[in-house]
Design an enzyme around this catalytic site. Structure first.
Site, PDB file in Angstrom:
ATOM      1  N   VAL A 159       0.865  -1.195   0.000  1.00 51.34           N
ATOM      2  CA  VAL A 159       0.000   0.000   0.000  1.00 51.34           C
ATOM      3  C   VAL A 159       0.901   1.245   0.000  1.00 51.34           C
ATOM      4  CG1 VAL A 159      -1.672   1.311   1.363  1.00 51.34           C
ATOM      5  CG2 VAL A 159      -1.852  -1.203   1.214  1.00 51.34           C
ATOM      6  N   TYR A 160       1.952   1.207   0.841  1.00 55.41           N
ATOM      7  CA  TYR A 160       2.876   2.352   0.902  1.00 55.41           C
ATOM      8  C   TYR A 160       3.438   2.617  -0.515  1.00 55.41           C
ATOM      9  CZ  TYR A 160       6.708   5.416   2.248  1.00 55.41           C
ATOM     10  OH  TYR A 160       7.556   6.503   2.342  1.00 55.41           O
TER      11      TYR A 160
ATOM     12  N   LEU B 283      33.420  16.079  23.683  1.00 55.30           N
ATOM     13  CA  LEU B 283      33.283  15.693  25.086  1.00 55.30           C
ATOM     14  C   LEU B 283      34.640  15.291  25.648  1.00 55.30           C
ATOM     15  CD1 LEU B 283      30.079  13.471  24.925  1.00 55.30           C
ATOM     16  CD2 LEU B 283      30.282  15.820  25.751  1.00 55.30           C
TER      17      LEU B 283
ATOM     18  N   GLU C 115      23.482   8.300  28.897  1.00 60.07           N
ATOM     19  CA  GLU C 115      23.017   7.888  27.560  1.00 60.07           C
ATOM     20  C   GLU C 115      24.111   7.053  26.893  1.00 60.07           C
ATOM     21  OE1 GLU C 115      21.518  11.343  25.330  1.00 60.07           O
ATOM     22  OE2 GLU C 115      21.622  12.481  27.188  1.00 60.07           O
TER      23      GLU C 115
ATOM     24  N   LYS D 205      26.722   6.046  24.260  1.00 56.27           N
ATOM     25  CA  LYS D 205      27.462   6.810  23.256  1.00 56.27           C
ATOM     26  C   LYS D 205      27.477   5.979  21.969  1.00 56.27           C
ATOM     27  CE  LYS D 205      31.586   9.642  22.696  1.00 56.27           C
ATOM     28  NZ  LYS D 205      32.015   9.152  21.351  1.00 56.27           N
TER      29      LYS D 205
ATOM     30  N   ARG E 100      29.830  17.149  11.249  1.00 55.61           N
ATOM     31  CA  ARG E 100      30.380  17.878  12.387  1.00 55.61           C
ATOM     32  C   ARG E 100      31.538  18.763  11.943  1.00 55.61           C
ATOM     33  NH1 ARG E 100      34.086  18.049  15.760  1.00 55.61           N
ATOM     34  NH2 ARG E 100      33.810  18.394  17.991  1.00 55.61           N
TER      35      ARG E 100
ATOM     36  N   GLU F  49      23.431  11.375  16.214  1.00 57.61           N
ATOM     37  CA  GLU F  49      24.437  10.479  15.626  1.00 57.61           C
ATOM     38  C   GLU F  49      23.795   9.646  14.519  1.00 57.61           C
ATOM     39  OE1 GLU F  49      27.222  11.058  17.218  1.00 57.61           O
ATOM     40  OE2 GLU F  49      28.624   9.554  16.419  1.00 57.61           O
TER      41      GLU F  49
ATOM     42  N   LYS G 128      25.579  13.435  31.443  1.00 57.79           N
ATOM     43  CA  LYS G 128      25.364  14.887  31.442  1.00 57.79           C
ATOM     44  C   LYS G 128      24.627  15.292  32.717  1.00 57.79           C
ATOM     45  CE  LYS G 128      24.641  14.803  26.455  1.00 57.79           C
ATOM     46  NZ  LYS G 128      23.628  14.870  25.378  1.00 57.79           N
TER      47      LYS G 128
ATOM     48  N   LYS H 207      34.276   6.083  28.449  1.00 58.95           N
ATOM     49  CA  LYS H 207      34.494   5.161  27.328  1.00 58.95           C
ATOM     50  C   LYS H 207      34.635   3.716  27.787  1.00 58.95           C
ATOM     51  CE  LYS H 207      35.709   6.669  23.764  1.00 58.95           C
ATOM     52  NZ  LYS H 207      35.486   7.300  22.489  1.00 58.95           N
TER      53      LYS H 207
END
Ligand SMILES: NC(=O)c1cc2c(N)ncc(C(N)=O)c2s1
Length: 329
Positions: A37-38, A85, A116, A118, A139, A178, A297, A321
């Site tokens: 359909v899409y 960061l 969060e 990375k 970036r 990202e 953060k 990390k």
């Protein structure tokens, strides 16, 4: 009674429908219509835009397939620079960061951290004007990047038009996030390159960055890049004008129609952050995309404002990390 030409009405109707279907499929992973359909509705819209070129718009789902190759990318200045960061490599260094920022402000008893994952991909800066995606840039060095809007438009989980209830006042919205290649797609691309005798991508991050710098956006469209948003800025207004915390900003990004990594966690102490970091050290190996750490953060934008930046980094965030690992073959 104003007469709206039937083709105008129909193209707008189709755009809305296809946009909802694309959002449901790529962002919510909850399809609302059959693929057949899409495809049928999509072909109808494509035909109408060919027949009436003046009806094509930059947020039409038909831009997702990419256009003829660009000759080169122009470099553009970010309206708001993308910061890097500071890194920490273990819990001791995380603690040290916590002590450092605390020395910069009057004693604080309770504070909220947002942890969060990375994502190991390629950073993107997106600009929306009156809710429409007008620019996507790499970036670069954080101040200037390359204009890769055509390529960014082919990333299905990046909204071409923001879901904007009640936010119409926001003329310009800057989103950072990202772009990444899911592991399955990465392996597939390398298998194709192996067959074609081309050099393999060393890891999904290089594959994402290499794909985003493709001049032919039709190739980008076939590579199925994905995207997680993680920062929202309103140029000319302090961020606290639409959200008071990073936590709220993530909720707002989701409301606007972005994919936000679902594994973010509100932590009330560094000990909780450390637990999150240890949990995901092994758990992340079951995720369908590569990660290389945890971004921590301070959630309050007011506190972020007070702490500001050193020469290079925000004082209110740290990238914790994981030891580097080999990309899967
Ligand atoms: N360089 C940066 O500022 C960031 C880089 C990344 C990354 N690669 N993945 C996730 C986040 C995040 N959730 O904030 C950030 S923030």
């Amino acid at each position: 009674m104003i007469q709206i030409k039937p083709e105008v009405k129909r193209t707008e109707e189709l755009r809305q429908l296809l946009q909802q279907a694309s959002y449901a499929y790529y962002v919510l992973d909850a399809p609302i219509m059959e693929d057949a359909v899409y495809d049928q509705l999509y072909r109808e819209l494509q035909q109408l835009e060919i027949q009436y070129p003046e009806l094509a718009t930059p947020d039409s789902p038909t831009v997702r397939v990419g256009e003829r190759p660009a000759t080169q990318f122009t470099s553009v200045r970010h309206n708001i620079p993308l910061y890097s960061l500071e890194n920490a490599f273990n819990i001791d260094e995380l603690q040290a960061w916590d002590q450092r920022w605390r020395r910069q402000v009057p004693k604080i008893d309770s504070v909220e951290y947002v942890s969060e994952l990375k994502i190991d991909g390629s950073a993107l800066a997106l600009t929306y004007q009156n809710g429409i995606l007008v620019r996507g840039a790499t970036r670069g060095d954080g101040v200037t990047g390359e204009d890769i809007t055509q390529n960014v438009r082919t990333i299905r989980s990046i909204p071409l038009r923001l879901n904007f209830e009640g936010l119409e006042i926001l003329e310009r919205v800057e989103v950072r996030g990202e772009a990444f290649l899911p592991l399955e797609v990465f392996k597939q691309i390398n298998q194709e390159r192996q067959k074609a005798g081309e050099q393999l991508f060393a890891n999904p991050r290089n594959a994402a960055a290499g794909t985003l710098r493709q001049l032919d956006s039709r190739i980008v469209a076939k590579r199925r890049l994905d995207f997680f948003g993680y920062t929202l800025h309103i140029p000319g207004r302090d961020d606290a004008s639409i959200a008071n915390t990073q936590w709220e900003a993530l909720e707002l990004l989701e409301k606007m129609g972005f994919r936000v990594n679902p594994n973010h966690k509100l932590c009330a102490s560094i000990a909780e952050v450390a637990k999150y970091y240890e949990y995901w050290d092994t758990e992340r190996l079951n995720l369908p995309y590569m990660t290389d750490g945890v971004v921590v953060k301070l959630s309050s934008f007011k506190l972020q404002e007070q702490l500001g930046f050193t020469q290079k980094f925000p004082r209110w965030a740290i990238a914790l990390k994981y030891p580097a690992e080999e990309a899967p073959t």
